[in-house]
Design an enzyme around this catalytic site. Structure first.
Site, mmCIF file in Angstrom:
data_model
loop_
_atom_site.group_PDB
_atom_site.id
_atom_site.type_symbol
_atom_site.label_atom_id
_atom_site.label_comp_id
_atom_site.label_asym_id
_atom_site.label_seq_id
_atom_site.Cartn_x
_atom_site.Cartn_y
_atom_site.Cartn_z
ATOM 1 N N PHE A 113 10.102 41.160 -20.597
ATOM 2 C CA PHE A 113 11.012 42.303 -20.716
ATOM 3 C C PHE A 113 11.109 42.958 -19.336
ATOM 4 C CE2 PHE A 113 10.606 46.939 -21.289
ATOM 5 C CZ PHE A 113 11.401 47.291 -22.362
ATOM 6 N N THR B 163 11.669 47.714 -15.390
ATOM 7 C CA THR B 163 11.248 48.356 -14.142
ATOM 8 C C THR B 163 11.824 47.633 -12.926
ATOM 9 O OG1 THR B 163 9.207 48.957 -15.250
ATOM 10 C CG2 THR B 163 9.219 49.160 -12.855
ATOM 11 N N SER C 266 9.866 54.940 -14.102
ATOM 12 C CA SER C 266 9.938 56.085 -15.033
ATOM 13 C C SER C 266 11.390 56.444 -15.298
ATOM 14 C CB SER C 266 9.213 57.306 -14.440
ATOM 15 O OG SER C 266 7.885 56.981 -14.134
ATOM 16 N N ARG D 166 -32.388 50.041 -21.258
ATOM 17 C CA ARG D 166 -32.769 50.402 -19.890
ATOM 18 C C ARG D 166 -33.718 51.603 -19.911
ATOM 19 N NH1 ARG D 166 -32.671 48.312 -14.719
ATOM 20 N NH2 ARG D 166 -32.365 49.972 -13.168
ATOM 21 N N GLN E 159 -21.088 54.751 -15.211
ATOM 22 C CA GLN E 159 -22.169 55.654 -14.805
ATOM 23 C C GLN E 159 -23.453 55.337 -15.591
ATOM 24 O OE1 GLN E 159 -21.557 57.500 -12.305
ATOM 25 N NE2 GLN E 159 -23.478 58.620 -12.164
ATOM 26 N N GLU F 202 4.134 51.137 -19.639
ATOM 27 C CA GLU F 202 4.896 51.565 -20.828
ATOM 28 C C GLU F 202 4.994 53.093 -20.888
ATOM 29 O OE1 GLU F 202 4.840 49.360 -24.451
ATOM 30 O OE2 GLU F 202 4.042 47.579 -23.484
ATOM 31 N N SER G 229 1.442 58.817 -17.914
ATOM 32 C CA SER G 229 0.976 60.013 -18.646
ATOM 33 C C SER G 229 1.958 61.166 -18.457
ATOM 34 C CB SER G 229 -0.413 60.426 -18.149
ATOM 35 O OG SER G 229 -1.346 59.434 -18.496
ATOM 36 N N GLU G 230 2.552 61.246 -17.257
ATOM 37 C CA GLU G 230 3.529 62.330 -17.012
ATOM 38 C C GLU G 230 4.759 62.136 -17.912
ATOM 39 O OE1 GLU G 230 2.075 60.527 -14.570
ATOM 40 O OE2 GLU G 230 0.722 62.069 -13.820
HETATM 41 C C1 LIG Z 1 0.344 45.580 -14.762
HETATM 42 C C2 LIG Z 1 1.693 46.145 -15.078
HETATM 43 C C3 LIG Z 1 2.498 45.507 -16.012
HETATM 44 C C4 LIG Z 1 3.794 45.995 -16.255
HETATM 45 N N1 LIG Z 1 4.616 45.311 -17.127
HETATM 46 C C5 LIG Z 1 5.927 45.685 -17.211
HETATM 47 C C6 LIG Z 1 6.857 44.887 -17.973
HETATM 48 O O1 LIG Z 1 6.500 43.893 -18.604
HETATM 49 N N2 LIG Z 1 8.168 45.271 -17.962
HETATM 50 C C7 LIG Z 1 8.614 46.368 -17.289
HETATM 51 O O2 LIG Z 1 9.813 46.635 -17.312
HETATM 52 N N3 LIG Z 1 7.755 47.150 -16.585
HETATM 53 C C8 LIG Z 1 6.432 46.828 -16.519
HETATM 54 N N4 LIG Z 1 5.550 47.592 -15.782
HETATM 55 C C9 LIG Z 1 6.062 48.745 -15.078
HETATM 56 C C10 LIG Z 1 5.600 50.087 -15.609
HETATM 57 O O3 LIG Z 1 6.184 50.354 -16.849
HETATM 58 C C11 LIG Z 1 5.940 51.117 -14.519
HETATM 59 O O4 LIG Z 1 5.055 50.881 -13.438
HETATM 60 C C12 LIG Z 1 5.826 52.538 -15.005
HETATM 61 O O5 LIG Z 1 6.809 52.824 -15.960
HETATM 62 C C13 LIG Z 1 5.963 53.545 -13.848
HETATM 63 O O6 LIG Z 1 7.064 53.260 -13.051
HETATM 64 P P1 LIG Z 1 6.875 53.158 -11.447
HETATM 65 O O7 LIG Z 1 5.741 52.267 -11.177
HETATM 66 O O8 LIG Z 1 8.187 52.840 -10.847
HETATM 67 O O9 LIG Z 1 6.446 54.619 -11.014
HETATM 68 P P2 LIG Z 1 7.450 55.846 -10.702
HETATM 69 O O10 LIG Z 1 8.440 55.962 -11.785
HETATM 70 O O11 LIG Z 1 7.925 55.705 -9.319
HETATM 71 O O12 LIG Z 1 6.450 57.065 -10.779
HETATM 72 C C14 LIG Z 1 5.536 57.380 -9.729
HETATM 73 C C15 LIG Z 1 4.764 58.642 -10.149
HETATM 74 O O13 LIG Z 1 5.677 59.725 -10.313
HETATM 75 C C16 LIG Z 1 5.514 60.298 -11.613
HETATM 76 N N5 LIG Z 1 6.808 60.799 -12.067
HETATM 77 C C17 LIG Z 1 8.005 60.173 -12.081
HETATM 78 N N6 LIG Z 1 8.949 60.962 -12.618
HETATM 79 C C18 LIG Z 1 8.333 62.132 -12.950
HETATM 80 C C19 LIG Z 1 8.766 63.357 -13.545
HETATM 81 N N7 LIG Z 1 10.035 63.537 -13.926
HETATM 82 N N8 LIG Z 1 7.866 64.343 -13.716
HETATM 83 C C20 LIG Z 1 6.566 64.176 -13.349
HETATM 84 N N9 LIG Z 1 6.092 63.039 -12.790
HETATM 85 C C21 LIG Z 1 6.959 62.033 -12.602
HETATM 86 C C22 LIG Z 1 5.031 59.145 -12.471
HETATM 87 O O14 LIG Z 1 4.406 59.612 -13.664
HETATM 88 C C23 LIG Z 1 4.051 58.471 -11.522
HETATM 89 O O15 LIG Z 1 2.844 59.152 -11.505
HETATM 90 C C24 LIG Z 1 4.247 47.159 -15.587
HETATM 91 C C25 LIG Z 1 3.406 47.815 -14.679
HETATM 92 C C26 LIG Z 1 2.154 47.325 -14.421
HETATM 93 C C27 LIG Z 1 1.296 48.030 -13.412
#
Ligand SMILES: Cc1cc2nc3c(=O)[nH]c(=O)nc-3n(C[C@H](O)[C@H](O)[C@H](O)COP(=O)(O)OP(=O)(O)OC[C@H]3O[C@@H](n4cnc5c(N)ncnc54)[C@H](O)[C@@H]3O)c2cc1C
Length: 384
Positions: free
Chosen positions: A124, A127, A133, A272, A340, A367, A370-371
């Site tokens: 899927f 991203t 996000s 332990r 720990q 998926e 937390s934000e």
């Molecule tokens: C191992 C792994 C497997 C994955 N598998 C898939 C997959 O199969 N398919 C897929 O499509 N994606 C996949 N992802 C992607 C994943 O869903 C995204 O990494 C995630 O949604 C965050 O997007 P980003 O990395 O672009 O971070 P960004 O969106 O750039 O966010 C960066 C930071 O900014 C914060 N932020 C962004 N907007 C806001 C806001 N409005 N308010 C406050 N904080 C905010 C975020 O919470 C985060 O802390 C995978 C990621 C990983 C690491």
């Protein structure tokens, strides 16, 4: 099912998966994890248990279970190892569900039997390098060219995109200007091997090292018109609805990791010794482990509640976001605490707690971060 307690049948199922995870996955996973190997044999073993079809109706070749049963399986697998649990979770929630929920009859006939049997995996791609996000800001495009869609763009971090079992990647792409100034986003299925579909090298990841994760590039990649999944222009909305349920599955997985940390910590704290007695006899440490158990337990209540709301046909968006938020934070807190408890041994990769520590962080990211969960909860409260 009484309240949040499992029925006798589901409890027996839970025990079966627990035994499987302890006897089949636990003995071999550490070594595979260090090598960063995708364990096809373990995927087949999960398939033999019927887990890839579990939450789908029997009429389409599924196991007739639901999100609760699926979550129970994910929790027990993640209690031992998260790489295998996420491989299964992504295959079901992100690979097969879009086809089952939105696919045409032809697409269902062609893809579902192998997906539900675990003989093939779907990926899927939402991203992109420019953002996850804010996935509605997708830059990937698909334009009509004769009887094809011509795709160009990049996706990143795509789970199960490059395994030997991968059959296709479904991606979101802008297919037109849309209404009211909003862009039209649709979902398109690209079979493995399609010209112009480039699956990049496996990422070197901190954790989930047996899970398969790749970047995907689309360069003048043509797929026939009937590879559109669902309704044109509804691709983003379709994916969002799938992610709501996926969050409950991830919450179950996170609960499993949190519980696995408790299992390891309790065992070690009894064995332990320090200052003349087992370290668990020191109240400062025992209280940390008690807090870990409390976090795992409340996470379980949260994801089961959300899954039961789905089963009952009630609204579940807020509860799914809460479950994902609290369980992923519980997993992270428990992984830190379990390390720990193990002291220096906790920092050695040969111990499961080190694997838990490496695997926990991504649960607060994938998926929906937390934000993003807090954003969904706040929005549901009418706040932003
Ligand atoms: C191992 C792994 C497997 C994955 N598998 C898939 C997959 O199969 N398919 C897929 O499509 N994606 C996949 N992802 C992607 C994943 O869903 C995204 O990494 C995630 O949604 C965050 O997007 P980003 O990395 O672009 O971070 P960004 O969106 O750039 O966010 C960066 C930071 O900014 C914060 N932020 C962004 N907007 C806001 C806001 N409005 N308010 C406050 N904080 C905010 C975020 O919470 C985060 O802390 C995978 C990621 C990983 C690491």
């Amino acid at each position: 099912m009484t309240g949040l307690m499992l029925s006798d049948d589901l409890e027996a199922f839970r025990a079966t998966i627990q035994e499987f995870a302890r006897e089949v996955i636990a003995p071999v996973i550490g070594e595979r994890y260090e090598r960063g190997e995708f364990p096809v044999d373990l995927v087949s073993a999960l398939a033999d248990l019927g887990l890839f079809g579990l939450p789908f109706p029997e009429e389409v070749g599924g196991g007739g279970g639901d999100l609760l049963a699926f979550g129970v399986a994910l929790e027990e697998i993640a209690r031992i190892d998260s790489s295998m649990a996420i491989t299964l979770e992504a295959a079901v929630s992100l690979g097969a569900t879009p086809i089952h929920r939105f696919g045409s009859d032809d697409q269902k006939r062609r893809w579902l039997p192998d997906l539900l049997a675990g003989r093939s995996l779907g990926a899927f791609g939402l991203t992109e390098p420019g953002g996850g996000s804010d996935a509605g800001a997708t830059a990937t495009s698909a334009v009509l060219r004769g009887s094809d869609w011509l795709l160009n763009g990049e996706k990143c971090f795509i789970t199960n995109a490059g395994t030997v079992l991968t059959a296709f990647v479904v991606v979101t792409a802008v297919t037109g200007p849309g209404e009211g100034g909003r862009r039209e986003i649709s979902a398109l299925l690209i079979p493995t091997g399609t010209a112009g579909l480039h699956v990049g090298s496996q990422y070197s990841k901190v954790g989930w090292r047996c899970s398969d994760t790749h970047p995907v590039a689309l360069v003048d990649c043509a797929v026939p018109l009937d590879h559109l999944v669902g309704v044109r222009g509804r691709g983003y909305a379709q994916f969002l609805s799938i992610l709501d349920e996926g969050r409950i599955a991830i919450a179950a997985l996170a609960t499993g990791l949190a519980q696995g940390c408790v299992d390891e910590a309790v065992r070690y704290a009894k064995e332990r010794e320090a200052f003349g007695r087992p370290i668990g006899g020191h109240q400062g440490l025992a209280f940390q482990i008690a807090d870990m158990e409390a976090r795992a337990h409340t996470s379980r209540l949260a994801w089961r509640d959300a899954a039961l709301r789905v089963r009952a046909g009630l609204s579940y968006k807020r509860e799914a976001a809460i479950a994902k938020l609290v369980s992923s934070e519980a997993a992270m807190d428990n992984a830190r605490a379990a390390t720990q408890v193990f002291g220096g041994y906790g920092f050695m990769n040969e111990y499961p707690v080190a694997r838990f520590y490496r695997d926990a962080k991504v649960l607060e990211i994938g998926e929906g971060t937390s934000e993003v969960q807090r954003m969904l909860i706040a929005r549901d409260l009418g706040l932003s």
